[in-house]
Design a protein around this motif. Sequence first.
Motif, PDB file in Angstrom:
ATOM      1  N   LEU A  97       0.820  -1.213   0.000  1.00 29.41           N
ATOM      2  CA  LEU A  97       0.000   0.000   0.000  1.00 29.41           C
ATOM      3  C   LEU A  97       0.857   1.268   0.000  1.00 29.41           C
ATOM      4  O   LEU A  97       0.357   2.353  -0.269  1.00 29.41           O
ATOM      5  CB  LEU A  97      -0.920   0.025   1.227  1.00 29.41           C
ATOM      6  N   ARG A  98       2.144   1.127   0.338  1.00 31.31           N
ATOM      7  CA  ARG A  98       3.081   2.257   0.448  1.00 31.31           C
ATOM      8  C   ARG A  98       2.565   3.311   1.430  1.00 31.31           C
ATOM      9  O   ARG A  98       2.469   4.501   1.110  1.00 31.31           O
ATOM     10  CB  ARG A  98       3.373   2.860  -0.926  1.00 31.31           C
ATOM     11  N   ILE A  99       2.213   2.853   2.623  1.00 27.35           N
ATOM     12  CA  ILE A  99       1.806   3.750   3.697  1.00 27.35           C
ATOM     13  C   ILE A  99       2.709   3.523   4.889  1.00 27.35           C
ATOM     14  O   ILE A  99       3.402   2.509   4.968  1.00 27.35           O
ATOM     15  CB  ILE A  99       0.315   3.551   4.090  1.00 27.35           C
ATOM     16  N   HIS A 100       2.706   4.460   5.833  1.00 28.20           N
ATOM     17  CA  HIS A 100       3.555   4.344   7.022  1.00 28.20           C
ATOM     18  C   HIS A 100       2.759   4.277   8.324  1.00 28.20           C
ATOM     19  O   HIS A 100       3.324   4.012   9.376  1.00 28.20           O
ATOM     20  CB  HIS A 100       4.529   5.527   7.089  1.00 28.20           C
ATOM     21  N   GLU A 110     -13.375   4.386  19.923  1.00 30.00           N
ATOM     22  CA  GLU A 110     -12.266   3.587  20.447  1.00 30.00           C
ATOM     23  C   GLU A 110     -11.377   3.091  19.311  1.00 30.00           C
ATOM     24  O   GLU A 110     -11.853   2.775  18.220  1.00 30.00           O
ATOM     25  CB  GLU A 110     -12.816   2.387  21.226  1.00 30.00           C
ATOM     26  N   LEU A 111     -10.104   3.007  19.615  1.00 26.14           N
ATOM     27  CA  LEU A 111      -9.134   2.514  18.646  1.00 26.14           C
ATOM     28  C   LEU A 111      -9.221   0.996  18.583  1.00 26.14           C
ATOM     29  O   LEU A 111      -9.137   0.314  19.596  1.00 26.14           O
ATOM     30  CB  LEU A 111      -7.730   2.947  19.068  1.00 26.14           C
ATOM     31  N   ARG A 112      -9.389   0.470  17.381  1.00 24.82           N
ATOM     32  CA  ARG A 112      -9.430  -0.988  17.196  1.00 24.82           C
ATOM     33  C   ARG A 112      -8.057  -1.507  16.790  1.00 24.82           C
ATOM     34  O   ARG A 112      -7.621  -2.558  17.205  1.00 24.82           O
ATOM     35  CB  ARG A 112     -10.480  -1.347  16.146  1.00 24.82           C
ATOM     36  N   TYR A 113      -7.364  -0.762  15.933  1.00 23.86           N
ATOM     37  CA  TYR A 113      -6.083  -1.238  15.416  1.00 23.86           C
ATOM     38  C   TYR A 113      -5.239  -0.032  15.022  1.00 23.86           C
ATOM     39  O   TYR A 113      -5.746   0.925  14.443  1.00 23.86           O
ATOM     40  CB  TYR A 113      -6.309  -2.122  14.178  1.00 23.86           C
ATOM     41  N   ALA A 114      -3.960  -0.081  15.326  1.00 22.76           N
ATOM     42  CA  ALA A 114      -3.028   0.967  14.901  1.00 22.76           C
ATOM     43  C   ALA A 114      -1.677   0.329  14.639  1.00 22.76           C
ATOM     44  O   ALA A 114      -1.153  -0.392  15.483  1.00 22.76           O
ATOM     45  CB  ALA A 114      -2.891   2.044  15.972  1.00 22.76           C
ATOM     46  N   ALA A 115      -1.168   0.560  13.447  1.00 21.70           N
ATOM     47  CA  ALA A 115       0.128  -0.010  13.081  1.00 21.70           C
ATOM     48  C   ALA A 115       1.009   1.064  12.477  1.00 21.70           C
ATOM     49  O   ALA A 115       0.531   1.969  11.803  1.00 21.70           O
ATOM     50  CB  ALA A 115      -0.053  -1.143  12.083  1.00 21.70           C
ATOM     51  N   ALA A 116       2.288   0.929  12.739  1.00 18.42           N
ATOM     52  CA  ALA A 116       3.294   1.781  12.121  1.00 18.42           C
ATOM     53  C   ALA A 116       4.116   0.892  11.205  1.00 18.42           C
ATOM     54  O   ALA A 116       4.344  -0.278  11.502  1.00 18.42           O
ATOM     55  CB  ALA A 116       4.188   2.403  13.185  1.00 18.42           C
ATOM     56  N   LEU A 117       4.521   1.437  10.108  1.00 18.21           N
ATOM     57  CA  LEU A 117       5.324   0.689   9.143  1.00 18.21           C
ATOM     58  C   LEU A 117       6.663   1.401   8.988  1.00 18.21           C
ATOM     59  O   LEU A 117       6.829   2.241   8.114  1.00 18.21           O
ATOM     60  CB  LEU A 117       4.594   0.601   7.796  1.00 18.21           C
ATOM     61  N   PRO A 118       7.625   1.085   9.871  1.00 20.36           N
ATOM     62  CA  PRO A 118       8.884   1.821   9.873  1.00 20.36           C
ATOM     63  C   PRO A 118       9.804   1.509   8.703  1.00 20.36           C
ATOM     64  O   PRO A 118      10.697   2.282   8.390  1.00 20.36           O
ATOM     65  CB  PRO A 118       9.531   1.409  11.194  1.00 20.36           C
ATOM     66  N   GLY A 153       6.586  17.390  13.282  1.00 24.66           N
ATOM     67  CA  GLY A 153       7.600  18.078  12.488  1.00 24.66           C
ATOM     68  C   GLY A 153       7.814  17.476  11.110  1.00 24.66           C
ATOM     69  O   GLY A 153       8.728  17.896  10.400  1.00 24.66           O
ATOM     70  N   GLU A 154       6.996  16.494  10.733  1.00 20.63           N
ATOM     71  CA  GLU A 154       7.133  15.853   9.425  1.00 20.63           C
ATOM     72  C   GLU A 154       5.850  16.004   8.623  1.00 20.63           C
ATOM     73  O   GLU A 154       4.759  15.941   9.184  1.00 20.63           O
ATOM     74  CB  GLU A 154       7.398  14.350   9.581  1.00 20.63           C
ATOM     75  N   PRO A 155       5.981  16.171   7.304  1.00 16.18           N
ATOM     76  CA  PRO A 155       4.778  16.211   6.479  1.00 16.18           C
ATOM     77  C   PRO A 155       4.269  14.796   6.185  1.00 16.18           C
ATOM     78  O   PRO A 155       5.053  13.880   5.928  1.00 16.18           O
ATOM     79  CB  PRO A 155       5.251  16.906   5.193  1.00 16.18           C
ATOM     80  N   TRP A 156       2.959  14.641   6.234  1.00 20.50           N
ATOM     81  CA  TRP A 156       2.302  13.360   5.963  1.00 20.50           C
ATOM     82  C   TRP A 156       1.171  13.581   4.967  1.00 20.50           C
ATOM     83  O   TRP A 156       0.454  14.576   5.051  1.00 20.50           O
ATOM     84  CB  TRP A 156       1.677  12.791   7.237  1.00 20.50           C
ATOM     85  N   LEU A 157       0.991  12.645   4.059  1.00 21.72           N
ATOM     86  CA  LEU A 157      -0.210  12.588   3.238  1.00 21.72           C
ATOM     87  C   LEU A 157      -1.166  11.679   3.983  1.00 21.72           C
ATOM     88  O   LEU A 157      -0.818  10.554   4.321  1.00 21.72           O
ATOM     89  CB  LEU A 157       0.090  11.993   1.857  1.00 21.72           C
ATOM     90  N   VAL A 158      -2.363  12.167   4.272  1.00 26.09           N
ATOM     91  CA  VAL A 158      -3.305  11.431   5.120  1.00 26.09           C
ATOM     92  C   VAL A 158      -4.654  11.332   4.417  1.00 26.09           C
ATOM     93  O   VAL A 158      -5.126  12.292   3.822  1.00 26.09           O
ATOM     94  CB  VAL A 158      -3.490  12.153   6.483  1.00 26.09           C
ATOM     95  N   SER A 159      -5.255  10.145   4.518  1.00 26.58           N
ATOM     96  CA  SER A 159      -6.624   9.968   4.050  1.00 26.58           C
ATOM     97  C   SER A 159      -7.421   9.338   5.178  1.00 26.58           C
ATOM     98  O   SER A 159      -7.065   8.281   5.696  1.00 26.58           O
ATOM     99  CB  SER A 159      -6.683   9.082   2.808  1.00 26.58           C
ATOM    100  N   PHE A 170      -5.275   6.015   6.512  1.00 27.00           N
ATOM    101  CA  PHE A 170      -4.008   5.639   5.901  1.00 27.00           C
ATOM    102  C   PHE A 170      -3.165   6.900   5.879  1.00 27.00           C
ATOM    103  O   PHE A 170      -3.667   7.981   5.544  1.00 27.00           O
ATOM    104  CB  PHE A 170      -4.179   5.176   4.454  1.00 27.00           C
ATOM    105  N   ALA A 171      -1.888   6.770   6.209  1.00 26.69           N
ATOM    106  CA  ALA A 171      -1.000   7.930   6.181  1.00 26.69           C
ATOM    107  C   ALA A 171       0.350   7.527   5.605  1.00 26.69           C
ATOM    108  O   ALA A 171       0.864   6.450   5.909  1.00 26.69           O
ATOM    109  CB  ALA A 171      -0.822   8.502   7.582  1.00 26.69           C
ATOM    110  N   ARG A 172       0.874   8.384   4.775  1.00 25.84           N
ATOM    111  CA  ARG A 172       2.204   8.173   4.204  1.00 25.84           C
ATOM    112  C   ARG A 172       3.069   9.374   4.528  1.00 25.84           C
ATOM    113  O   ARG A 172       2.708  10.517   4.259  1.00 25.84           O
ATOM    114  CB  ARG A 172       2.131   8.008   2.688  1.00 25.84           C
ATOM    115  N   ARG A 173       4.189   9.091   5.142  1.00 25.44           N
ATOM    116  CA  ARG A 173       5.168  10.133   5.436  1.00 25.44           C
ATOM    117  C   ARG A 173       5.745  10.621   4.103  1.00 25.44           C
ATOM    118  O   ARG A 173       5.992   9.830   3.199  1.00 25.44           O
ATOM    119  CB  ARG A 173       6.285   9.541   6.300  1.00 25.44           C
ATOM    120  N   VAL A 174       5.934  11.911   3.974  1.00 21.94           N
ATOM    121  CA  VAL A 174       6.614  12.438   2.792  1.00 21.94           C
ATOM    122  C   VAL A 174       8.097  12.192   3.044  1.00 21.94           C
ATOM    123  O   VAL A 174       8.788  12.996   3.644  1.00 21.94           O
ATOM    124  CB  VAL A 174       6.273  13.932   2.567  1.00 21.94           C
ATOM    125  N   ASP A 175       8.536  11.009   2.605  1.00 17.50           N
ATOM    126  CA  ASP A 175       9.874  10.515   2.911  1.00 17.50           C
ATOM    127  C   ASP A 175      10.830  10.696   1.729  1.00 17.50           C
ATOM    128  O   ASP A 175      10.469  11.291   0.710  1.00 17.50           O
ATOM    129  CB  ASP A 175       9.800   9.049   3.319  1.00 17.50           C
TER     130      ASP A 175
END
Length: 184
Positions: A97-100, A110-118, A153-159, A170-175
Motif C-alpha cells: 500500500l506504500r503507507i507508514h 475507540e481505537l481498534r487497530y493501529a500499526a506503524a510501518l517503519p 515536524g514531518e509532512p504526511w499525506l493522510v486519508s 491511511f497515512a504516508r510520510r513524505v519521505d
Amino acid sequence: MTIRFRSLNLIAVLLGAFVAALAALATLGHQQSLRTLEQSTVERASESARELLEGEAERIAILAADWSWWRGLADYLQDGTPDFAATEFTPRVLANLRIHAFLLRQANGELRYAAALPGPDQVEPMPEQEAAAWLALDIYRGPARTGLLMRGGEPWLVSSQPSADGRLVFARRVDEQLVGQLAS
C-alpha cells in the motif's frame, strides 16, 4: 598631431565606447534570459512536484475508500476478531500500500487497530502515545478527508475515510522515496 590622427583617435575612442555599451547590453540581456529560463524551469518543476503529490494523495484516498467498505473490515470493527488483523494486515499487504501508518477507529471512538510501518516488510503495533496523538487530530469527523498534514515536524499525506462501523486512516510520510520522485 594632425587632424586626421586626432579624428582617428576620436573614432577609436567612440568605437571602443560603442563596443563596451553593446557588450554591457548583451550581458544584461543574457542575464535576463537566464533569469527567465531559470524561473520557467522552477515553475515547471514545482508544477510537476505538485501534480505528483496530488496523484499520491489521490492514490491513498482511493485505497482508503476501497478498504473502508470492505465487509471483512466492517466485521472486524464490530467484533474485533484477533486473528483477522494478523492474517489480513500482514507486512507484505501493508508495504504494498506504500503507507507508514494505518489506524482503525470504531464508531464509538475507540481505537481498534493501529500499526506503524517503519520500513520494508515491517509492521509494528503503534505505540499508545503515538496512536493517541493520531486520534487527537481533527480528521475523524464528517466526510472523507485527504490532504497534507504536519505531524511531529514531518509532512504526511493522510486519508481519513468513514465507514458504517468506524473510520479508517491511511497515512504516508513524505519521505526520501517520495521526495526523490518529486525531484525527478
